[in-house]
Design an enzyme around this catalytic site. Structure first.
Site, PDB file in Angstrom:
ATOM      1  N   SER A 138      72.164 -31.471  38.993  1.00 56.56           N
ATOM      2  CA  SER A 138      73.054 -32.150  38.050  1.00 56.56           C
ATOM      3  C   SER A 138      72.502 -32.000  36.642  1.00 56.56           C
ATOM      4  O   SER A 138      71.295 -31.824  36.447  1.00 56.56           O
ATOM      5  CB  SER A 138      73.151 -33.632  38.409  1.00 56.56           C
ATOM      6  OG  SER A 138      71.865 -34.211  38.314  1.00 56.56           O
ATOM      7  N   GLY A 181      68.296 -33.001  33.369  1.00 55.62           N
ATOM      8  CA  GLY A 181      68.809 -32.573  34.665  1.00 55.62           C
ATOM      9  C   GLY A 181      67.972 -33.093  35.808  1.00 55.62           C
ATOM     10  O   GLY A 181      66.850 -33.582  35.616  1.00 55.62           O
ATOM     11  N   ASP A 182      68.537 -32.995  36.995  1.00 57.53           N
ATOM     12  CA  ASP A 182      67.795 -33.369  38.190  1.00 57.53           C
ATOM     13  C   ASP A 182      68.278 -32.512  39.357  1.00 57.53           C
ATOM     14  O   ASP A 182      69.456 -32.167  39.430  1.00 57.53           O
ATOM     15  CB  ASP A 182      67.990 -34.846  38.524  1.00 57.53           C
ATOM     16  CG  ASP A 182      66.955 -35.319  39.538  1.00 57.53           C
ATOM     17  OD1 ASP A 182      65.789 -35.492  39.144  1.00 57.53           O
ATOM     18  OD2 ASP A 182      67.297 -35.483  40.724  1.00 57.53           O
ATOM     19  N   THR A 183      67.352 -32.170  40.225  1.00 57.76           N
ATOM     20  CA  THR A 183      67.677 -31.380  41.415  1.00 57.76           C
ATOM     21  C   THR A 183      67.144 -32.097  42.640  1.00 57.76           C
ATOM     22  O   THR A 183      65.985 -32.517  42.654  1.00 57.76           O
ATOM     23  CB  THR A 183      67.049 -29.966  41.325  1.00 57.76           C
ATOM     24  OG1 THR A 183      67.601 -29.294  40.192  1.00 57.76           O
ATOM     25  CG2 THR A 183      67.332 -29.156  42.580  1.00 57.76           C
ATOM     26  N   LYS A 218      67.195 -39.932  32.737  1.00 58.19           N
ATOM     27  CA  LYS A 218      66.215 -39.199  31.929  1.00 58.19           C
ATOM     28  C   LYS A 218      66.622 -39.103  30.460  1.00 58.19           C
ATOM     29  O   LYS A 218      65.783 -38.813  29.600  1.00 58.19           O
ATOM     30  CB  LYS A 218      66.003 -37.794  32.512  1.00 58.19           C
ATOM     31  CG  LYS A 218      65.286 -37.807  33.863  1.00 58.19           C
ATOM     32  CD  LYS A 218      65.272 -36.426  34.496  1.00 58.19           C
ATOM     33  CE  LYS A 218      64.642 -36.461  35.875  1.00 58.19           C
ATOM     34  NZ  LYS A 218      64.675 -35.140  36.542  1.00 58.19           N
TER      35      LYS A 218
END
Length: 197
Positions: free
Chosen positions: A117, A80-82, A63
């Site tokens: 993250s 971020g990523d979940t 991203k």
């Protein structure tokens, strides 16, 4: 007057949050950060050999790619990523109501991991970190799942639920780790890493 240590530390920086998530926006606001929001489209695909924690980090870094050449001297970009992981299966954002119902039915009466993250980047450097929280769901009835899907429509959420919403209030009996990691950002690690960044 007391000064917010993080805001003071970053007072000369331009913080950019590359996310349209209302939860991530809320979390950063509650940390006391001043920031702008800018979203650039990426195709969120990843190599199939990656483990769930590696997937979360890979997507957070992915991203940041569209911003790299445009970052100025004072910019700090947050991406971020979940992901939600049940028995090593990644449950992403549901395509439709049917898939959301299926996901919540799978999570019912089981424990799963939520991995959030974050990738911080500037013109000169970058840092990655992640946090994992285990969530224990109670048994969810079909009518409870139906009510939640009808009234909250959690189709933009990994695993088809938001811990801060009704389903979290009635269905989650225990978490091991950070509430904010499940919400979408490990705030304690964001604070620690931005203070050092």
């Amino acid at each position: 007057m007391e000064v917010n240590p993080l805001k003071d530390r970053l007072k000369d920086k331009n913080i950019i949050l590359a996310s349209g998530s209302p939860r991530r926006k809320q979390i950063l606001e509650e940390l006391g950060l001043s920031f702008s929001i800018e979203i650039r489209k990426v195709i969120e695909s990843y190599p199939s050999h990656l483990s769930p924690p590696e997937v979360a980090l890979y997507l957070a870094k992915l991203k940041a790619e569209p911003f790299k050449k445009d970052l100025g001297e004072q910019d700090i970009l947050i991406t971020g990523d979940t992901i939600v992981c049940l028995d090593n299966e990644i449950l992403g954002k549901p395509k439709d109501r049917e898939e959301a119902f299926e996901m919540l039915s799978k999570l019912s009466q089981k424990e799963h991991q939520v991995i959030s993250s974050v990738h911080l980047s500037s013109k000169e450097k970058s840092v990655d970190f992640k946090d994992i929280t285990t969530v224990h769901f109670d048994k969810l009835s079909n009518s409870e799942i139906d009510y939640y899907l009808d009234y909250y429509q959690p189709f933009d959420k990994a695993g088809a639920y938001g811990i801060q919403e009704w389903i979290g209030q009635i269905g989650i009996k225990k978490i091991e780790g950070s509430f904010y990691t499940v919400m979408g950002m490990p705030t304690h690690l964001i604070y620690e890493n931005l203070m050092k960044f």
